[in-house]
Write a protein that holds these residues in place. Structure first.
Motif, PDB file in Angstrom:
ATOM      1  N   GLY A 253       0.617  -1.132  -0.275  1.00 28.65           N
ATOM      2  CA  GLY A 253      -0.235   0.261  -0.453  1.00 28.65           C
ATOM      3  C   GLY A 253       0.633   1.291  -0.093  1.00 28.65           C
ATOM      4  N   ASN A 254       2.219   1.211  -0.315  1.00 26.90           N
ATOM      5  CA  ASN A 254       2.937   2.492   0.663  1.00 26.90           C
ATOM      6  C   ASN A 254       4.713   1.675  -0.072  1.00 26.90           C
ATOM      7  N   PRO A 255       4.309   1.587  -1.566  1.00 31.50           N
ATOM      8  CA  PRO A 255       5.856   1.342  -2.209  1.00 31.50           C
ATOM      9  C   PRO A 255       6.856   2.697  -2.020  1.00 31.50           C
ATOM     10  N   PHE A 256       7.755   2.003  -2.354  1.00 31.41           N
ATOM     11  CA  PHE A 256       8.831   2.936  -1.834  1.00 31.41           C
ATOM     12  C   PHE A 256       9.152   4.214  -3.167  1.00 31.41           C
ATOM     13  N   THR A 257       9.760   5.582  -2.704  1.00 34.75           N
ATOM     14  CA  THR A 257      10.186   5.907  -3.881  1.00 34.75           C
ATOM     15  C   THR A 257      11.314   5.688  -4.644  1.00 34.75           C
ATOM     16  N   VAL A 258      12.109   5.409  -5.769  1.00 31.29           N
ATOM     17  CA  VAL A 258      13.115   4.819  -5.873  1.00 31.29           C
ATOM     18  C   VAL A 258      13.730   5.628  -6.250  1.00 31.29           C
ATOM     19  N   HIS A 259      15.282   6.568  -6.370  1.00 32.95           N
ATOM     20  CA  HIS A 259      16.258   6.981  -7.600  1.00 32.95           C
ATOM     21  C   HIS A 259      17.565   6.406  -7.073  1.00 32.95           C
ATOM     22  N   THR A 260      18.112   6.577  -8.390  1.00 35.45           N
ATOM     23  CA  THR A 260      19.694   5.715  -8.305  1.00 35.45           C
ATOM     24  C   THR A 260      20.939   7.227  -8.151  1.00 35.45           C
ATOM     25  N   LEU A 261      21.749   7.092  -7.508  1.00 31.63           N
ATOM     26  CA  LEU A 261      22.575   7.913  -7.963  1.00 31.63           C
ATOM     27  C   LEU A 261      24.188   6.971  -8.648  1.00 31.63           C
ATOM     28  N   PRO A 262      24.867   7.764  -9.205  1.00 31.33           N
ATOM     29  CA  PRO A 262      25.633   7.105  -9.249  1.00 31.33           C
ATOM     30  C   PRO A 262      27.272   7.163  -8.223  1.00 31.33           C
ATOM     31  N   GLY A 263      27.815   5.690  -7.799  1.00 26.79           N
ATOM     32  CA  GLY A 263      29.246   6.062  -7.660  1.00 26.79           C
ATOM     33  C   GLY A 263      28.830   4.813  -6.788  1.00 26.79           C
ATOM     34  N   SER A 264      29.912   4.580  -5.545  1.00 25.69           N
ATOM     35  CA  SER A 264      30.298   3.936  -4.310  1.00 25.69           C
ATOM     36  C   SER A 264      29.025   3.891  -3.439  1.00 25.69           C
ATOM     37  N   HIS A 265      29.226   2.660  -2.020  1.00 22.43           N
ATOM     38  CA  HIS A 265      28.352   2.968  -1.177  1.00 22.43           C
ATOM     39  C   HIS A 265      29.018   3.714  -0.787  1.00 22.43           C
ATOM     40  N   SER A 266      29.683   5.157  -0.398  1.00 19.38           N
ATOM     41  CA  SER A 266      29.788   5.954   0.090  1.00 19.38           C
ATOM     42  C   SER A 266      29.848   7.114  -0.437  1.00 19.38           C
ATOM     43  N   PRO A 267      28.513   7.721  -0.842  1.00 17.30           N
ATOM     44  CA  PRO A 267      28.305   9.398  -1.709  1.00 17.30           C
ATOM     45  C   PRO A 267      28.905  10.190  -0.599  1.00 17.30           C
ATOM     46  N   PHE A 268      28.293  10.766   0.537  1.00 21.57           N
ATOM     47  CA  PHE A 268      28.957  11.465   1.124  1.00 21.57           C
ATOM     48  C   PHE A 268      30.675  11.509   0.942  1.00 21.57           C
ATOM     49  N   ALA A 269      30.759  10.367   0.733  1.00 18.19           N
ATOM     50  CA  ALA A 269      32.591  11.145   1.163  1.00 18.19           C
ATOM     51  C   ALA A 269      33.253  11.142  -0.168  1.00 18.19           C
ATOM     52  N   VAL A 270      32.404  11.359  -1.397  1.00 21.46           N
ATOM     53  CA  VAL A 270      33.020  12.220  -2.592  1.00 21.46           C
ATOM     54  C   VAL A 270      32.370  13.103  -3.259  1.00 21.46           C
ATOM     55  N   ARG A 271      30.620  12.890  -3.639  1.00 21.30           N
ATOM     56  CA  ARG A 271      29.647  13.818  -4.072  1.00 21.30           C
ATOM     57  C   ARG A 271      29.243  14.365  -2.776  1.00 21.30           C
ATOM     58  N   PRO A 272      29.073  14.579  -1.864  1.00 22.67           N
ATOM     59  CA  PRO A 272      28.073  15.207  -0.600  1.00 22.67           C
ATOM     60  C   PRO A 272      27.304  16.230  -1.762  1.00 22.67           C
ATOM     61  N   VAL A 273      27.504  17.010  -2.404  1.00 22.33           N
ATOM     62  CA  VAL A 273      26.372  18.248  -2.653  1.00 22.33           C
ATOM     63  C   VAL A 273      25.365  17.567  -3.740  1.00 22.33           C
ATOM     64  N   GLU A 274      25.991  16.327  -4.483  1.00 21.84           N
ATOM     65  CA  GLU A 274      24.712  15.525  -5.239  1.00 21.84           C
ATOM     66  C   GLU A 274      24.080  15.309  -4.461  1.00 21.84           C
ATOM     67  N   LEU A 275      24.484  14.395  -2.900  1.00 20.77           N
ATOM     68  CA  LEU A 275      23.596  13.565  -1.752  1.00 20.77           C
ATOM     69  C   LEU A 275      22.892  14.449  -1.506  1.00 20.77           C
TER      70      LEU A 275
END
Length: 281
Positions: A253-275
């Motif tokens: 009744g309440n499915p996920f909204t899904v978005h995909t980011l490029p890159g690794s498991h740690s986007p806060f380390a390499v692309r925090p602005v995009e995150l």
């Protein structure tokens, strides 16, 4: 997260395994630039409160493979309560968005299950979703996660240690290469040493092993988003997709909204602005 104004929103950020609130700092600065407020949580036994194995900083790291972790007594309940404590403090904001990374999905989910009135949306950043299977290890050990790296990073016997222990200060080039390839493969090499030195060695065993039970009437009623990491080598994209699919099947009744980011498991380390931009979508 369409139709959410950053200026009306507080983001409560929950870190993953071996991390702390500090890993969110660059993302928080980016969120501030977008007009959003944020608070980063230190789960029990993490951050500056994290006790280290007694030989961890000594030459040769004596006892690292055998010394029982002082985090062993910590429970999933303890970790969820730390999240709930912050959620209670920020509920005066118009919109509260709970964000969990990786293993932080367990405590965040349990907190949301216990007090759904405190959360307006929950975001999983390549994070454990216990909607289909109750333990993070259930997904880490799934066939869908067979391509994930990092299987040689864990030290000793987790049951005996009471923790999943790694060695961020290892001097073994092969070990460090696996650590980088698993969690930070797209982080510039000259910054990897700084990121690994900020990791703690112990993750309380309860976080990946304790079951989390969710219900449709509580967790299931909260709008939820999954941010996939497309090149994730710690939690394979196929395993991320499995968690999304099984949660949606269990709570249709309440499915996920899904978005995909490029890159690794740690986007806060390499692309925090995009995150930050993805969090305020």
């Amino acid at each position: 997260m369409k139709n959410v104004s950053p200026t009306d929103t507080v983001f409560v950020l929950v870190h993953g395994a071996w991390h702390s609130s500090g890993q969110w700092a660059a993302t928080q600065r980016a969120l501030t630039g977008l007009g959003a407020t944020s608070v980063a949580v230190d789960l029990p036994g993490h951050g500056f409160e994290a006790p280290l194995p007694t030989g961890y900083l000594l030459p040769g790291q004596p006892g690292l493979l055998t010394e029982r972790s002082r985090l062993a007594p910590l429970t999933m309940d303890d970790c969820a309560e730390a999240v709930l404590s912050v959620l209670r403090q920020v509920r005066h904001h118009r919109t509260v968005v709970l964000v969990a990374h990786s293993a932080g999905g367990g405590p965040a989910s349990l907190a949301a299950e216990r007090a759904p009135e405190l959360v307006d949306r929950i975001v999983y950043l390549s994070a454990f979703v216990p909607g289909g299977r109750p333990r993070f290890f259930d997904y880490l050990g799934s066939p869908e996660n067979a391509t994930a790296l990092g299987r040689n990073l864990n030290l000793g016997d987790p049951e005996a240690l009471g923790a999943v222990r790694i060695n961020p200060l290892s001097t073994d080039p092969a070990y460090l290469d696996e650590l980088r390839e698993t969690h930070y493969h797209d982080t510039p090499p000259n910054r990897f040493d700084r990121w690994r030195s900020a990791l703690s060695p112990d993750l309380p065993l309860s976080i990946p092993t304790a079951p989390v039970t969710l219900t449709a009437a509580r967790w299931g009623r909260i709008p939820r988003t999954f941010l996939r990491c497309a090149e994730d080598r710690a939690l394979a994209p196929a395993a991320q997709d499995l968690m999304i699919a099984e949660a949606d099947q269990a709570f249709p009744g309440n499915p996920f909204t899904v978005h995909t980011l490029p890159g690794s498991h740690s986007p806060f380390a390499v692309r925090p602005v995009e995150l930050a931009a993805a969090l305020t979508w």
